[in-house]
Design a protein around this motif. Structure first.
Motif, short mmCIF file in Angstrom:
data_model
loop_
_atom_site.label_atom_id
_atom_site.label_comp_id
_atom_site.label_asym_id
_atom_site.label_seq_id
_atom_site.Cartn_x
_atom_site.Cartn_y
_atom_site.Cartn_z
N ASP A 2 0.83 -1.19 0.00
CA ASP A 2 0.00 0.00 0.00
C ASP A 2 0.87 1.25 0.00
OD1 ASP A 2 -2.21 -1.62 0.08
OD2 ASP A 2 -2.47 -1.46 2.26
N ASN A 3 0.67 2.08 -1.02
CA ASN A 3 1.30 3.40 -1.11
C ASN A 3 2.80 3.39 -1.40
OD1 ASN A 3 -1.23 4.65 -0.37
ND2 ASN A 3 -0.77 4.05 1.76
N GLU A 4 3.38 2.24 -1.67
CA GLU A 4 4.79 2.22 -2.05
C GLU A 4 5.12 0.98 -2.87
OE1 GLU A 4 7.54 1.86 1.25
OE2 GLU A 4 6.00 0.98 2.51
N ARG A 5 6.21 1.09 -3.64
CA ARG A 5 6.58 0.00 -4.54
C ARG A 5 8.10 -0.02 -4.71
NH1 ARG A 5 3.63 1.61 -8.37
NH2 ARG A 5 5.14 2.55 -9.79
N ILE A 6 8.66 -1.23 -4.71
CA ILE A 6 10.08 -1.43 -4.98
C ILE A 6 10.21 -2.18 -6.30
CG2 ILE A 6 12.22 -2.51 -4.19
CD1 ILE A 6 11.10 -2.33 -1.33
N GLU A 7 11.08 -1.68 -7.18
CA GLU A 7 11.30 -2.35 -8.46
C GLU A 7 12.78 -2.71 -8.57
OE1 GLU A 7 9.89 0.40 -11.36
OE2 GLU A 7 7.77 0.02 -10.92
N LEU A 8 13.05 -3.99 -8.69
CA LEU A 8 14.41 -4.50 -8.84
C LEU A 8 14.52 -5.10 -10.23
CD1 LEU A 8 14.74 -6.24 -5.36
CD2 LEU A 8 15.66 -4.01 -6.01
N GLY A 9 15.42 -4.58 -11.05
CA GLY A 9 15.44 -5.04 -12.43
C GLY A 9 16.82 -5.20 -13.04
N HIS A 10 16.83 -5.81 -14.21
CA HIS A 10 18.06 -6.03 -14.96
C HIS A 10 17.73 -6.03 -16.45
CE1 HIS A 10 21.17 -8.46 -17.00
NE2 HIS A 10 21.98 -7.96 -16.09
N ARG A 11 18.55 -5.34 -17.23
CA ARG A 11 18.37 -5.32 -18.68
C ARG A 11 19.64 -5.83 -19.35
NH1 ARG A 11 13.88 -2.36 -20.18
NH2 ARG A 11 12.99 -1.04 -18.53
N ALA A 12 19.48 -6.82 -20.19
CA ALA A 12 20.60 -7.37 -20.94
C ALA A 12 20.66 -6.69 -22.30
CB ALA A 12 20.44 -8.87 -21.11
N GLU A 13 21.76 -6.04 -22.63
CA GLU A 13 21.87 -5.34 -23.90
C GLU A 13 22.31 -6.25 -25.04
OE1 GLU A 13 24.28 -1.89 -23.29
OE2 GLU A 13 22.91 -1.03 -21.81
N ASN A 14 23.04 -7.31 -24.73
CA ASN A 14 23.38 -8.33 -25.72
C ASN A 14 23.83 -9.59 -25.00
OD1 ASN A 14 26.36 -8.25 -25.32
ND2 ASN A 14 26.14 -6.18 -26.18
N ARG A 15 24.06 -10.66 -25.76
CA ARG A 15 24.36 -11.96 -25.16
C ARG A 15 25.78 -12.07 -24.62
NH1 ARG A 15 20.98 -12.88 -29.30
NH2 ARG A 15 19.05 -13.98 -28.83
N THR A 16 26.58 -11.05 -24.85
CA THR A 16 27.95 -11.11 -24.36
C THR A 16 27.99 -11.28 -22.84
OG1 THR A 16 28.69 -9.69 -26.17
CG2 THR A 16 30.15 -9.87 -24.27
N ILE A 17 27.04 -10.67 -22.13
CA ILE A 17 27.06 -10.78 -20.66
C ILE A 17 26.84 -12.21 -20.21
CG2 ILE A 17 26.31 -8.39 -20.37
CD1 ILE A 17 23.54 -9.51 -19.59
N PHE A 18 25.99 -12.95 -20.93
CA PHE A 18 25.74 -14.35 -20.57
C PHE A 18 26.96 -15.21 -20.89
CE2 PHE A 18 21.54 -12.71 -22.21
CZ PHE A 18 21.05 -12.38 -20.95
N ALA A 19 27.59 -14.93 -22.03
CA ALA A 19 28.78 -15.68 -22.43
C ALA A 19 29.93 -15.42 -21.46
CB ALA A 19 29.19 -15.30 -23.85
N ARG A 20 30.08 -14.16 -21.06
CA ARG A 20 31.16 -13.81 -20.13
C ARG A 20 30.96 -14.53 -18.78
NH1 ARG A 20 34.87 -9.97 -20.33
NH2 ARG A 20 33.84 -8.99 -22.11
N GLY A 21 29.72 -14.53 -18.31
CA GLY A 21 29.43 -15.23 -17.06
C GLY A 21 29.64 -16.72 -17.17
N ALA A 22 29.27 -17.29 -18.33
CA ALA A 22 29.44 -18.72 -18.54
C ALA A 22 30.92 -19.10 -18.54
CB ALA A 22 28.79 -19.15 -19.85
N VAL A 23 31.74 -18.29 -19.19
CA VAL A 23 33.18 -18.57 -19.21
C VAL A 23 33.77 -18.44 -17.81
CG1 VAL A 23 35.42 -17.82 -20.10
CG2 VAL A 23 33.45 -17.93 -21.63
#
Length: 252
Positions: free
Chosen positions: A209-230
């Motif tokens: 009630d009367n307040e909201r928290i937004e926690l988010g993430h935006r991936a701009e390209n797949r490089t971030i997933f590849a970097r994390g996987a490596v």
């Protein structure tokens, strides 16, 4: 320097990993896909596993059993980033880990997403059931599974913060097609959007009630997933048997 073998080498993620791994201190032992070798001299998962320090799998759920068998037969650790896994697939991973395989599985290998999941778990652990939880995700028009594996990962984190496994809290069909009904207290709602070339947007909304928290993430390209996987592969090389997650890589 770890030698990485790529399973699903022709896919978007397989190609991204092949491109970025040499820049992160790893070598490529080879890559295979459904039709056989993509690069290197190894025609299937079994022969590739015998020649690498760690396998990374971004193929398909139907190939998981064979890839786990190849890793288990050679004792080589495996990082699994394949999405769309069902409970039976997770059971196979549990069995392989219990039998002596070092396996890391994550629906999302982005370091940022996994830190977000940690923050979501911390937030829901401190907020009561009067804070509603909604998860909204958007991906490119070609993504088949919905909600995304990352959305489910975030939902699991939210549920864990409230002391639940998440399954009993998830609501995927609350709105439309005769399913319209009031929101149930304590549940986790999901909304999936598909369009364009979006690599992956995720938002966890905590609303009271009367307040909201937004926690988010935006991936701009797949490089971030590849970097994390490596990074996960480098961390997993030589690791003792057991089931691991990206939280272990991040030290969370």
């Amino acid at each position: 320097m770890a030698a990485i073998g790529i399973l699903g080498a022709q896919g978007r993620m397989g190609q991204a990993i092949a491109a970025i791994a040499p820049t992160m201190g790893a070598t490529l032992a080879g890559g295979v896909d459904l039709g056989g070798a993509v690069f290197g001299e190894h025609g299937d998962a079994a022969t590739l596993a015998a020649q690498c320090d760690v396998l990374v799998d971004f193929s398909s759920p139907v190939a998981l059993a064979g890839h786990l068998a190849a890793a288990s037969a050679t004792g080589v650790p495996i990082v699994i980033g394949t999405t769309g896994l069902q409970p039976e697939h997770h059971a196979l991973i549990d069995e392989a880990a219990a039998a002596g395989l070092a396996v890391l599985q994550s629906a999302n290998t982005s370091l940022g997403v996994n830190l977000l999941a940690h923050l979501v778990r911390e937030a829901t652990a401190r907020l009561g059931p009067d804070w509603d939880i909604e998860i909204v995700e958007m991906h490119h028009r070609h993504k088949v599974d919905a909600p995304s594996g990352t959305a489910l990962l975030l939902g699991e984190a939210a549920a864990a913060g409230r002391g639940s496994d998440g399954v009993t809290l998830n609501r995927f069909d609350r709105i439309g097609h005769g399913n319209d009904r009031p929101r149930e207290e304590g549940t986790i709602g999901y909304a999936s959007l598909r369009g364009g070339s979006v690599a992956g947007d995720h938002m966890v909304v905590l609303a009271s009630d009367n307040e909201r928290i937004e926690l988010g993430h935006r991936a701009e390209n797949r490089t971030i997933f590849a970097r994390g996987a490596v990074k996960a592969c480098l961390w997993m090389a030589g690791r003792a048997p057991g089931r691991y997650s990206m939280n272990d890589v991040l030290g969370l």
